[in-house]
Design a protein around this motif. Structure first.
Motif, short mmCIF file in Angstrom:
data_model
loop_
_atom_site.label_atom_id
_atom_site.label_comp_id
_atom_site.label_asym_id
_atom_site.label_seq_id
_atom_site.Cartn_x
_atom_site.Cartn_y
_atom_site.Cartn_z
N VAL A 37 0.84 -1.21 0.00
CA VAL A 37 0.00 0.00 0.00
C VAL A 37 0.87 1.25 0.00
O VAL A 37 0.60 2.21 -0.74
N LEU A 38 1.92 1.26 0.80
CA LEU A 38 2.81 2.43 0.84
C LEU A 38 3.53 2.63 -0.49
O LEU A 38 3.72 3.75 -0.93
N ASP A 39 3.92 1.53 -1.14
CA ASP A 39 4.56 1.63 -2.46
C ASP A 39 3.56 2.16 -3.50
O ASP A 39 3.92 2.94 -4.37
N ASP A 40 2.30 1.72 -3.40
CA ASP A 40 1.27 2.20 -4.32
C ASP A 40 1.05 3.70 -4.12
O ASP A 40 0.94 4.45 -5.09
N LEU A 41 1.00 4.15 -2.88
CA LEU A 41 0.86 5.58 -2.61
C LEU A 41 2.06 6.36 -3.13
O LEU A 41 1.91 7.45 -3.68
N ALA A 42 3.26 5.80 -2.95
CA ALA A 42 4.47 6.47 -3.45
C ALA A 42 4.44 6.58 -4.97
O ALA A 42 4.90 7.57 -5.54
N THR A 47 4.07 10.18 -0.22
CA THR A 47 4.97 9.33 0.55
C THR A 47 4.56 9.31 2.01
O THR A 47 4.16 10.33 2.57
N VAL A 48 4.64 8.14 2.60
CA VAL A 48 4.35 7.94 4.02
C VAL A 48 5.55 7.22 4.61
O VAL A 48 5.94 6.16 4.12
N VAL A 71 3.74 12.28 6.36
CA VAL A 71 3.03 12.12 5.09
C VAL A 71 3.34 13.34 4.23
O VAL A 71 3.13 14.47 4.66
N THR A 72 3.83 13.10 3.03
CA THR A 72 4.08 14.16 2.07
C THR A 72 3.13 13.94 0.90
O THR A 72 3.22 12.93 0.21
N LEU A 73 2.22 14.90 0.71
CA LEU A 73 1.21 14.78 -0.34
C LEU A 73 1.78 15.20 -1.68
O LEU A 73 2.64 16.08 -1.76
N ALA A 74 1.27 14.59 -2.74
CA ALA A 74 1.77 14.86 -4.09
C ALA A 74 1.48 16.28 -4.52
O ALA A 74 2.29 16.91 -5.18
N ALA A 78 5.68 23.20 -2.43
CA ALA A 78 7.04 22.90 -1.96
C ALA A 78 7.43 23.72 -0.74
O ALA A 78 8.30 23.32 0.03
N SER A 79 6.78 24.87 -0.51
CA SER A 79 7.16 25.72 0.60
C SER A 79 6.59 25.23 1.93
O SER A 79 7.02 25.68 2.98
N ARG A 80 5.64 24.33 1.89
CA ARG A 80 5.04 23.84 3.12
C ARG A 80 5.79 22.62 3.63
O ARG A 80 6.23 21.78 2.85
N PRO A 81 5.92 22.49 4.95
CA PRO A 81 6.54 21.28 5.49
C PRO A 81 5.62 20.09 5.29
O PRO A 81 4.42 20.26 5.10
#
Length: 126
Positions: A37-42, A47-48, A71-74, A78-81
């Motif tokens: 599941v994590l690879d599918d999200l990546a 990314t989680v 969790v980094t959303l697609a 870019a300026s947000r953590p």
């Protein structure tokens, strides 16, 4: 020792060994499926990550412990953590300005037609 005691002890040991083996197989399967599941999200750009993922709970449950998840959303700028999960509420209570973690029961909560908590009209019993 009697023969029946030896048979019973052997049977108990076999059941415990089978249960433990099944639990460890299931925990490994859960870990593999989480990775899928994590690879599918990546692959979709999200990314989680966990600082240390552990699967515990032997013998009667599976618990997945993910410390410091990030969790980094697609589509995040870019300026947000990266987004982080909120900290759990403190055990001593919350500040007056923050909402209470305890939820009051909804007045529209429905029970089944006739139960000891509700009258025939569906109102909570006194």
């Amino acid at each position: 020792m009697s023969r029946s005691f030896i048979v019973l002890a052997t049977l108990a040991a076999a059941v415990i060994a089978a249960w433990s083996g099944g639990w460890y197989w299931l925990s490994g399967e859960a870990d593999r499926r989480i990775d899928v599941v994590l690879d599918d999200l990546a692959g979709r750009g999200t990314t989680v990550t966990c600082a240390g993922r552990e699967i515990t709970g032997w013998p009667f449950r599976l618990e997945v412990d993910c410390r410091n998840p990030v969790v980094t959303l697609a589509d995040a700028p870019a300026s947000r953590p990266p987004a982080r999960s909120p900290a759990p509420p403190s055990a001593t209570g919350s500040s007056p300005s923050s909402p209470s973690p305890a939820r009051s029961p909804s007045p529209r909560r429905r029970h089944h037609r006739r139960c000891r908590l509700c009258g025939d009209a569906g109102q909570p019993a006194p």
